[in-house]
Design an enzyme around this catalytic site. Structure first.
Site, PDB file in Angstrom:
ATOM      1  N   LYS A   1       0.842  -1.200   0.000  1.00 19.45           N
ATOM      2  CA  LYS A   1       0.000   0.000   0.000  1.00 19.45           C
ATOM      3  C   LYS A   1       0.875   1.249   0.000  1.00 19.45           C
ATOM      4  O   LYS A   1       1.921   1.280   0.646  1.00 19.45           O
ATOM      5  CB  LYS A   1      -0.878  -0.046   1.252  1.00 19.45           C
TER       6      LYS A   1
ATOM      7  N   SER B   1      -9.828   1.165   3.120  1.00 16.05           N
ATOM      8  CA  SER B   1      -8.995   1.977   2.273  1.00 16.05           C
ATOM      9  C   SER B   1      -7.929   1.212   1.493  1.00 16.05           C
ATOM     10  O   SER B   1      -7.414   1.706   0.498  1.00 16.05           O
ATOM     11  CB  SER B   1      -8.317   3.054   3.117  1.00 16.05           C
TER      12      SER B   1
ATOM     13  N   SER C   1      -9.840  -1.317   7.210  1.00 15.55           N
ATOM     14  CA  SER C   1      -9.252  -1.062   5.892  1.00 15.55           C
ATOM     15  C   SER C   1      -8.463  -2.207   5.273  1.00 15.55           C
ATOM     16  O   SER C   1      -8.078  -2.125   4.104  1.00 15.55           O
ATOM     17  CB  SER C   1      -8.353   0.179   5.953  1.00 15.55           C
TER      18      SER C   1
END
Lengths: 484, 98
Positions: free
Chosen positions: A78, A153, A177
């Site tokens: 990420k 997310s 997330s």
């Protein structure tokens, strides 16, 4: 089998037996990324050259007889996780030129074991969102249905695994997330206990809630990734020094006699019927495997979303004060200092980030601090106590991850409160600080993945991995592939 | 209304954000709905409940202190490598004092 569809275990075996080289595997992965990215959009940055160079080094290590489970395995992480010398945007315009001068510990640990970095994955801006729609770099699409969100997310982290663009990925989880996108994309995602994985070099959103964790194709891979990134880090004062267990060693211990709690507040009327059906089937599977079910209650569940959005927004408003245009990131031209701060921030932040900074600033401001922020901190205590109490009677808890399968792109973007409520079953775990995993547990009538959440006691990741593994061995859900 | 336009403007100033008029109106409505929603916390009696900023105590885990030893710093070049406007060994900013 296609190389890009292999698990860490399968690829490791092939690398060790010299059936394939890391350069070949990495090239296959990069080719796959090239062909599906236009439809999915998991990546913000693809690091092809660095990946091939790392793969060559990995091949040398393997040739010299040194082959850790992650050596030569192409991974992606990420874009909230700092990578020295590689653009790290956190999904925000304000960091669109940020080249970190150092790396996060979690990434260093993977890199030191010889893992190959394919690139940096898309996410909601500063990890604020449940759909990846708040990214400044476009919306990631769900590989199972590209008109739908992948969750967020860590949407890029989940979509990349589901679309076979990386063998495994790292995400972060502040209110769900990792688990919610894993559930929506049909992969495994684990949020470790607060303090289990170092957050050094991970861009801060809400520091009392954030944790780094893996997203993988199966539970065995999840254990390998967690083993690699977990452990004490002197650079993160919130990381604990309890030893990291060998998570892989006890995966196949089974669930006979395991006490699984079903919190009644998670099986509510509004639950999507397909999600409800998948949960009922999962409970049946565990019964057959010898687990015992106990009805439990987490009485303050209904207050978790409100508590979370005050605490997370307050911490965010404080953490994001550092983006002022002085030392790094976007700087707007201005005559005075105050004007420079204000312009840089207003140009650099997107609408969801501004909204959360506003709520957090409001909740922390004079006159409202006690009524909102301190009140939320007190309710957090009540929520944590719920978990401690419930865990005195059970080993793990079983719940849905999300109340519905993946929703449509654009469906909730204009209604922030509805978006926040999609995290209703994942948020309490972050507030309580404990660990949880999302496991593929079925599909909706429309063919969308549905995840099952197993919540463990603090620092008992072994228990949820073991229970997840037992479920996976008894079902075929994790073997289905998105047709992309 | 839980929050007025004037309050939204005040909070934006505190947060060092400059909002366009449409943004102010949008946020006023949305913040109002969110603040209305979080009102539900008031249903709970929290008298005598200790507020927590952190999960450490209740989880029984301990975050250890590290040795208070000198570490090698990141170095000037790397520290300044992302500076929007470096000036020698400093970060330059618009003039503060007339």
């Amino acid at each position: 089998m296609n190389v890009f569809e292999m698990t860490i275990h399968e690829l490791h075996a092939a690398l060790k037996e010299k059936q394939i080289s890391s350069v070949e595997a990495t090239s296959a992965m990069l080719e796959r990324i090239g062909s599906v990215e236009p439809h999915v959009g998991s990546f913000i940055t693809v690091t092809s050259e660095q990946a091939l160079s790392a793969a060559r080094s990995a091949d040398q290590r393997i040739a010299s007889g040194e082959c850790h489970l992650l050596t030569g395995i192409p991974l992606a992480i990420k874009d909230i996780i700092l990578t020295e010398g590689i653009l790290t945007t956190c999904g925000s315009r304000i960091l669109d030129n940020f080249i970190p001068p150092y790396s996060a510990t979690s990434w260093e640990k993977l890199r030191d074991r010889g893992a190959v970095l394919l690139g940096k994955l898309n996410q909601d801006e500063f990890a604020m969102g449940s759909s990846t729609e708040s990214s400044a770099y476009g919306t990631t699409r769900n590989p199972w249905d590209t008109t739908r969100i992948p969750g967020g997310s860590s949407g890029g982290s989940a979509a990349a695994v589901a679309a076979s663009e990386a063998v495994a990925t790292l995400g972060t989880d502040t209110g769900g997330s990792i688990r919610q996108p894993a559930s929506h994309c049909g992969c495994v995602g684990l949020k470790p206990t607060y303090g289990r994985v170092s957050r050094y070099g991970v861009i801060a959103y809400a520091s009392s809630l954030d944790q780094v964790g893996p997203l993988t194709r199966d539970v065995a891979d999840c254990a390998v990734m967690l083993e690699a990134v977990a452990g004490h880090d002197p650079k993160d004062s919130t990381s604990v020094d309890t030893p990291v267990p060998n998570y892989s060693a006890h995966l196949s211990d089974g669930v006979k006699g395991l006490k699984i709690g079903l919190p009644k507040e998670y099986f509510i009327d509004g639950l999507d019927p397909d999600v409800q059906g998948a949960m009922a089937a999962a409970i049946e599977t565990y019964r057959r495997l010898g687990a015992e079910f106990v009805d439990i209650s987490l009485p303050h569940t209904d207050y978790a979303v409100a508590t979370y959005y005050l605490i997370a927004a307050a911490e965010a408003s404080s953490n994001l004060a550092r983006y002022d245009g002085v030392r790094f990131g976007h700087r707007a031209e201005a005559d005075g200092l105050l004007e420079m701060y204000t312009k840089s921030r207003s140009e650099g932040f997107g609408v969801e980030v501004k909204r959360r900074i506003m709520i957090g600033t409001y909740a922390l401001s004079s006159g409202y601090y006690d009524a909102y922020y301190v009140k939320a901190q007190k309710v957090r205590t009540l929520i944590m106590r719920d978990f401690i109490e419930a865990f005195s009677a059970v080993d793990v808890m079983l719940t849905p991850v999300a109340p519905t399968p993946a929703f449509k792109i654009g469906e909730k973007i204009n209604d922030p409160l509805q978006m926040y409520l999609s995290d209703i079953f994942t948020i309490p775990v972050n507030l309580a600080g404990t660990c949880a995993i999302s496991i593929p547990a079925g599909f909706s009538a429309a063919g969308l993945p549905i995840g099952l959440q197993l919540i463990g006691k603090p620092f008992c990741e072994e228990s949820i991995l073991k229970a997840g593994y037992a479920f996976e061995q008894a079902t075929e859900w994790h073997k289905r592939k998105a047709m992309i | 209304m839980k929050i007025t336009i004037a309050e939204v403007e005040h909070v934006a100033r505190l947060a060092r954000l400059e909002l366009a008029e449409e943004e102010i109106n949008l946020f006023a409505g949305q913040m109002d709905a969110i603040l209305e929603y979080v009102e539900k916390l008031k249903e709970l009696n929290t008298e005598g409940i200790v507020p927590i900023a952190h999960v450490e105590v209740l989880m029984g885990s301990v975050f250890p202190f590290r040795e208070d030893a000198v570490q090698s710093p990141i170095g000037l070049d790397r520290a300044l490598s992302n500076a929007p406007k470096p000036a020698g060994s400093f970060f330059a900013v618009p003039k503060v004092i007339e």
